[in-house]
Design an enzyme around this catalytic site. Structure first.
Site, short mmCIF file in Angstrom:
data_model
loop_
_atom_site.label_atom_id
_atom_site.label_comp_id
_atom_site.label_asym_id
_atom_site.label_seq_id
_atom_site.Cartn_x
_atom_site.Cartn_y
_atom_site.Cartn_z
N CYS A 129 1.51 19.74 -18.81
CA CYS A 129 2.00 18.81 -19.83
C CYS A 129 2.54 19.57 -21.05
CB CYS A 129 0.84 17.90 -20.26
SG CYS A 129 1.22 16.84 -21.65
N GLY A 147 3.33 -4.36 8.84
CA GLY A 147 3.19 -2.91 8.98
C GLY A 147 1.87 -2.36 8.48
N THR A 148 0.84 -3.14 8.58
CA THR A 148 -0.49 -2.65 8.19
C THR A 148 -1.54 -3.26 9.09
OG1 THR A 148 -2.09 -2.49 6.39
CG2 THR A 148 -0.61 -4.38 6.30
N SER A 149 -2.28 -2.41 9.80
CA SER A 149 -3.17 -2.91 10.84
C SER A 149 -4.56 -3.22 10.31
CB SER A 149 -3.26 -1.90 11.97
OG SER A 149 -3.73 -0.67 11.47
N CYS A 190 0.28 12.87 -17.30
CA CYS A 190 -0.61 13.98 -17.62
C CYS A 190 -2.05 13.51 -17.51
CB CYS A 190 -0.31 14.48 -19.03
SG CYS A 190 -1.64 15.50 -19.69
N GLN A 247 0.84 -1.20 0.00
CA GLN A 247 0.00 0.00 0.00
C GLN A 247 0.87 1.25 0.00
OE1 GLN A 247 -3.50 -0.82 2.98
NE2 GLN A 247 -1.75 -2.08 3.51
N ALA A 303 9.36 -4.89 12.32
CA ALA A 303 9.60 -5.71 11.13
C ALA A 303 11.09 -5.80 10.80
CB ALA A 303 8.84 -5.13 9.95
N HIS A 319 -1.49 1.44 -4.28
CA HIS A 319 -1.84 2.87 -4.26
C HIS A 319 -0.95 3.71 -5.16
CE1 HIS A 319 -3.85 2.14 -0.08
NE2 HIS A 319 -4.70 1.94 -1.06
ZN ZN Z 1 -0.89 15.89 -21.83
#
Ligand code: ZN
Length: 255
Positions: A156, A196-198, A132, A106, A240, A124
């Protein structure tokens, strides 16, 4: 100096990994804290300095791109100063030695790749990639940073639309490719190492339960209480960066 961990627990986790066919890791902010990246939501994290709605949402991209870019530059600076820690490196070693199928992270910090992992699904996105939002042209970090030194926000050069980071902002959907690749890893996994993720951030927080429901085992490396207490087979309430190198050594038969 790493603190002493319960040798029986380490042995049990190593044995689970060695008996497995497909081991997958599922990581979150906690694995990168020792690399100098505070959890965005914790004290000292970026969300104590920036309001996510104002700097990391579809609304912000539309209405205040300059604020989005001020936040991005602060984040790029923070991530640029970080280094992979022994937890990232241990996971990369497990992959190199064919003991792990892949990582679903994540995190947007690129530290798994910098540690040497190659099979990484970035649920993510990644803060070091840009594109762009008009023509979807990819913009390299080098190109973007050169432009930033002149002015922000960055537009852009091809179509004049706003350039944005390749991360999932608040209110945006998970990219279908990342979700698809995660589901393939999860459906095939017979062991999931949760690090490391609860389990607070949906929709990724369902992965451990999916592995458990299909008969897999869960090894958890998390500090403090989590939402996975009822499904975890072996749980390390320890850092960890202490646990994973020792576990990898045991898996490789070095201890
Ligand atoms: Zn563009």
């Amino acid at each position: 100096m790493a603190r002493a961990l319960d040798p029986n627990q380490l042995q049990e986790a190593a044995s689970i990994i060695n008996k497995a066919r497909r081991v997958v890791a599922f990581t979150g902010a906690g694995i990168s804290v020792p690399s100098g990246i505070p959890d965005f939501r914790s004290p000292g994290g970026l969300w104590t300095k920036f309001d996510p709605f104002e700097v990391a949402s579809a609304h912000a991209l539309e209405n205040n791109p300059r604020k989005v870019w001020e936040f991005m530059l602060a984040t790029v600076d923070l991530l640029g100063r970080s280094q992979p820690n022994p937890a990232h490196i241990a996971l990369a070693e497990l992959e190199k030695n064919s003991r792990m199928t892949g990582i679903i992270t994540q995190n947007i910090d690129n530290l798994h790749q910098r540690a040497g992992s190659s099979l990484v699904v970035e649920y993510h996105g990644n803060f070091q990639r840009f594109y762009c939002r008009g023509c979807f042209r990819e913009c390299s970090e080098h190109e973007v940073m050169a432009e930033c030194s002149r002015s922000i926000p960055v537009w852009c050069p091809s179509c004049g639309s706003l350039v944005r980071p390749d991360v999932v902002f608040f209110g945006e959907a998970i990219p279908s490719m990342a979700h698809q690749q995660s589901m393939e890893l999860i459906q095939a996994a017979d062991v999931l190492i949760v690090v490391g993720t609860s389990g607070e951030v949906a929709p990724a927080n369902v992965f451990p339960r999916q592995v458990k429901l299909s008969g897999g085992k869960i090894i958890e490396v998390n500090l403090g209480p989590t939402h996975y207490a009822d499904i975890t087979d072996v749980r390390f309430n320890a850092p960890a960066e202490d646990v994973l190198p020792q576990l990898a050594d045991l898996v490789f038969g070095h201890s």
